[in-house]
Design an enzyme around this catalytic site. Structure first.
Site, mmCIF file in Angstrom:
data_model
loop_
_atom_site.group_PDB
_atom_site.id
_atom_site.type_symbol
_atom_site.label_atom_id
_atom_site.label_comp_id
_atom_site.label_asym_id
_atom_site.label_seq_id
_atom_site.Cartn_x
_atom_site.Cartn_y
_atom_site.Cartn_z
ATOM 1 N N HIS A 99 -16.875 38.829 -13.562
ATOM 2 C CA HIS A 99 -16.590 37.921 -14.675
ATOM 3 C C HIS A 99 -15.318 37.104 -14.489
ATOM 4 O O HIS A 99 -14.780 36.569 -15.452
ATOM 5 C CB HIS A 99 -16.545 38.712 -15.994
ATOM 6 C CG HIS A 99 -17.885 39.266 -16.382
ATOM 7 N ND1 HIS A 99 -18.060 40.271 -17.313
ATOM 8 C CD2 HIS A 99 -19.144 38.952 -15.946
ATOM 9 C CE1 HIS A 99 -19.343 40.539 -17.431
ATOM 10 N NE2 HIS A 99 -20.027 39.764 -16.617
ATOM 11 N N THR A 159 -18.318 51.003 -19.747
ATOM 12 C CA THR A 159 -18.987 49.766 -20.168
ATOM 13 C C THR A 159 -20.056 50.111 -21.199
ATOM 14 O O THR A 159 -20.708 51.144 -21.104
ATOM 15 C CB THR A 159 -19.612 48.990 -18.990
ATOM 16 O OG1 THR A 159 -20.295 47.841 -19.499
ATOM 17 C CG2 THR A 159 -20.585 49.807 -18.170
ATOM 18 N N SER A 160 -20.225 49.176 -22.172
ATOM 19 C CA SER A 160 -21.267 49.382 -23.184
ATOM 20 C C SER A 160 -22.651 49.116 -22.605
ATOM 21 O O SER A 160 -23.657 49.460 -23.212
ATOM 22 C CB SER A 160 -21.020 48.444 -24.374
ATOM 23 O OG SER A 160 -21.002 47.099 -23.923
ATOM 24 N N ALA A 185 -11.635 57.274 -18.907
ATOM 25 C CA ALA A 185 -11.393 56.921 -17.499
ATOM 26 C C ALA A 185 -10.140 57.620 -16.968
ATOM 27 O O ALA A 185 -10.178 58.276 -15.921
ATOM 28 C CB ALA A 185 -11.250 55.403 -17.376
ATOM 29 N N ASP A 197 -9.006 41.515 -16.009
ATOM 30 C CA ASP A 197 -7.605 41.848 -15.709
ATOM 31 C C ASP A 197 -7.483 42.171 -14.220
ATOM 32 O O ASP A 197 -8.485 42.248 -13.499
ATOM 33 C CB ASP A 197 -7.131 43.025 -16.587
ATOM 34 C CG ASP A 197 -7.858 44.330 -16.283
ATOM 35 O OD1 ASP A 197 -7.869 44.757 -15.102
ATOM 36 O OD2 ASP A 197 -8.421 44.940 -17.214
ATOM 37 N N CYS A 245 -13.076 16.541 -11.760
ATOM 38 C CA CYS A 245 -12.153 15.493 -12.153
ATOM 39 C C CYS A 245 -12.789 14.124 -11.878
ATOM 40 O O CYS A 245 -13.224 13.867 -10.755
ATOM 41 C CB CYS A 245 -10.872 15.662 -11.343
ATOM 42 S SG CYS A 245 -9.535 14.650 -11.929
ATOM 43 N N CYS A 276 -7.276 11.645 -16.067
ATOM 44 C CA CYS A 276 -8.495 11.547 -16.880
ATOM 45 C C CYS A 276 -8.420 12.573 -18.007
ATOM 46 O O CYS A 276 -7.411 13.238 -18.188
ATOM 47 C CB CYS A 276 -9.735 11.755 -16.013
ATOM 48 S SG CYS A 276 -9.880 13.417 -15.340
ATOM 49 N N TYR A 284 -6.316 32.959 -24.895
ATOM 50 C CA TYR A 284 -6.271 33.479 -23.515
ATOM 51 C C TYR A 284 -4.827 33.672 -23.053
ATOM 52 O O TYR A 284 -4.534 34.627 -22.332
ATOM 53 C CB TYR A 284 -7.071 32.571 -22.562
ATOM 54 C CG TYR A 284 -8.558 32.848 -22.693
ATOM 55 C CD1 TYR A 284 -9.157 33.885 -21.980
ATOM 56 C CD2 TYR A 284 -9.342 32.141 -23.586
ATOM 57 C CE1 TYR A 284 -10.502 34.182 -22.145
ATOM 58 C CE2 TYR A 284 -10.682 32.425 -23.759
ATOM 59 C CZ TYR A 284 -11.253 33.448 -23.039
ATOM 60 O OH TYR A 284 -12.582 33.756 -23.214
HETATM 61 P P1 OAD Z 1 -17.401 46.693 -24.105
HETATM 62 O O1 OAD Z 1 -16.263 46.461 -25.025
HETATM 63 O O2 OAD Z 1 -18.727 46.159 -24.470
HETATM 64 O O3 OAD Z 1 -17.564 48.268 -23.892
HETATM 65 C C1 OAD Z 1 -16.446 49.086 -23.642
HETATM 66 C C2 OAD Z 1 -16.951 50.476 -23.400
HETATM 67 O O4 OAD Z 1 -15.837 51.269 -22.991
HETATM 68 C C3 OAD Z 1 -17.577 51.168 -24.602
HETATM 69 O O5 OAD Z 1 -18.839 51.702 -24.238
HETATM 70 C C4 OAD Z 1 -16.587 52.273 -24.952
HETATM 71 O O6 OAD Z 1 -17.219 53.448 -25.456
HETATM 72 C C5 OAD Z 1 -15.955 52.542 -23.604
HETATM 73 N N1 OAD Z 1 -14.593 53.088 -23.649
HETATM 74 C C6 OAD Z 1 -13.644 52.905 -24.609
HETATM 75 N N2 OAD Z 1 -12.514 53.534 -24.255
HETATM 76 C C7 OAD Z 1 -12.734 54.117 -23.052
HETATM 77 C C8 OAD Z 1 -11.947 54.898 -22.155
HETATM 78 N N3 OAD Z 1 -10.681 55.192 -22.437
HETATM 79 N N4 OAD Z 1 -12.513 55.332 -21.001
HETATM 80 C C9 OAD Z 1 -13.800 55.028 -20.697
HETATM 81 N N5 OAD Z 1 -14.587 54.287 -21.511
HETATM 82 C C10 OAD Z 1 -14.065 53.844 -22.670
HETATM 83 O O7 OAD Z 1 -16.918 46.198 -22.660
HETATM 84 P P2 OAD Z 1 -17.821 45.802 -21.410
HETATM 85 O O8 OAD Z 1 -19.030 46.640 -21.319
HETATM 86 O O9 OAD Z 1 -16.902 45.740 -20.245
HETATM 87 O O10 OAD Z 1 -17.203 39.515 -20.682
HETATM 88 O O11 OAD Z 1 -18.228 44.330 -21.819
HETATM 89 C C11 OAD Z 1 -18.952 43.529 -20.912
HETATM 90 C C12 OAD Z 1 -18.492 42.099 -21.007
HETATM 91 O O12 OAD Z 1 -18.590 41.654 -22.353
HETATM 92 C C13 OAD Z 1 -17.032 41.890 -20.656
HETATM 93 O O13 OAD Z 1 -16.819 41.762 -19.266
HETATM 94 C C14 OAD Z 1 -16.677 40.640 -21.380
HETATM 95 C C15 OAD Z 1 -17.420 40.862 -22.699
HETATM 96 O O14 OAD Z 1 -17.832 39.725 -23.356
HETATM 97 C C16 OAD Z 1 -16.340 38.627 -20.124
HETATM 98 O O15 OAD Z 1 -15.125 38.729 -20.177
HETATM 99 C C17 OAD Z 1 -16.988 37.513 -19.422
#
Ligand code: OAD
Length: 251
Positions: free
Chosen positions: A125, A198-199, A241, A110, A137, A160, A72
């Site tokens: 998240h 997002t996926s 994006a 972020d 604690c 602790c 991290y």
């Molecule tokens: P993922 O990594 O699962 O998906 C990212 C998505 O972004 C994919 O569908 C890509 O096709 C798309 N992508 C890639 N480049 C891009 C761009 N330049 N513009 C637009 N889209 C693009 O990420 P999330 O769906 O955000 O959890 O994942 C969900 C959660 O899973 C996250 O918040 C994280 C992870 O475990 C925590 O951090 C708690």
């Protein structure tokens, strides 16, 4: 951008201009062009290289706190170095020009939406730049402030065995209090929902597009690849994006 996508962007722009309430849900793809890796992209995604159960679960942290803390810290450095991209700036510009219309919901840990100007984004998240205690604690159960921790990898309670952990939501954990409820309410009330980068693999965030669609909103998805929630969309824009959002929010 081909002619078909150009027409779809123009269509979405008109809908956004007419909408009274707009929801935008963002995922890791939103920050990809700022140099922050996504999770599930083949080859470049973090979960292609690292084990999510080791690095993003309480059990993984407890089994090897230093490994998880260091991972991290490394990601935090990447976030601090990154800058908001043209997509973040387009969303912030829309919020500024049309006060009160946009609810921005993000799965990203972020702070690029915040630095672009969307300080009221709903952060499902958590926040990777924040620290918090792993557990209450035992020395002083009301102690929330981690500044008393003894520096280390990870920092520790001076009294602790409690450890400091990053302020993100790990697999199996509850979302921050009230944030998902606010996101669902916004999804239910909006006229247009735009889902960016997002996926659609992680719940409950992935369910927000369905909430909006069932409540009668126009649902659009922006993603260069297919996502698990494409079936909820009236309109799909295949692009990035930073490449597409400035045109979508142009006035
Ligand atoms: P993922 O990594 O699962 O998906 C990212 C998505 O972004 C994919 O569908 C890509 O096709 C798309 N992508 C890639 N480049 C891009 C761009 N330049 N513009 C637009 N889209 C693009 O990420 P999330 O769906 O955000 O959890 O994942 C969900 C959660 O899973 C996250 O918040 C994280 C992870 O475990 C925590 O951090 C708690």
């Amino acid at each position: 951008m081909d002619e078909h996508t150009r027409r779809d962007v123009a269509d979405l722009r008109v809908r956004l201009l007419a909408a009274q309430k707009v929801c935008v849900l963002t995922g890791a793809g939103m920050s990809a062009e700022s140099g922050i890796p996504t999770f599930r992209d083949a080859q470049t995604g973090l979960w292609a290289k690292f084990d999510p159960m080791q690095l993003a679960s309480e059990a993984g942290f407890r089994s090897d706190p230093r490994l998880v803390w260091d991972w991290y810290e490394h990601r935090r450095e990447g976030v601090r170095r990154a800058l908001p991209n043209a997509g973040h700036l387009a969303l912030a510009g829309y919020a500024r020009r049309r006060p009160g219309r946009l609810t921005l919901i993000t799965q990203n840990v972020d702070d690029l939406h915040q630095r672009a100007g969307n300080t009221d984004a709903l952060r499902l998240h958590g926040d990777i730049l924040l620290d918090r205690w792993l557990e209450r604690c035992t020395h002083q159960p009301s102690l929330l402030d981690v500044s008393s921790a003894v520096p280390g990898r990870p920092p520790k309670c001076p009294h602790c065995a409690n450890l400091v952990r990053p302020g993100v939501v790990w697999f199996g954990e509850q979302l921050p209090d009230g944030v998902m409820e606010a996101a669902e309410q916004a999804a239910f009330e909006c006229d247009v929902m735009l889902v960016v980068g997002t996926s659609g693999a992680v719940w409950p965030a992935a369910g927000l597009a369905q909430v909006a669609r069932e409540a009668g909103a126009h649902v659009a998805i922006l993603n260069p690849q297919e996502s698990a929630i494409d079936g909820e969309a009236h309109l799909i824009l295949r692009g990035t994006a930073a490449g597409v959002l400035p045109g979508v929010f142009a006035e």
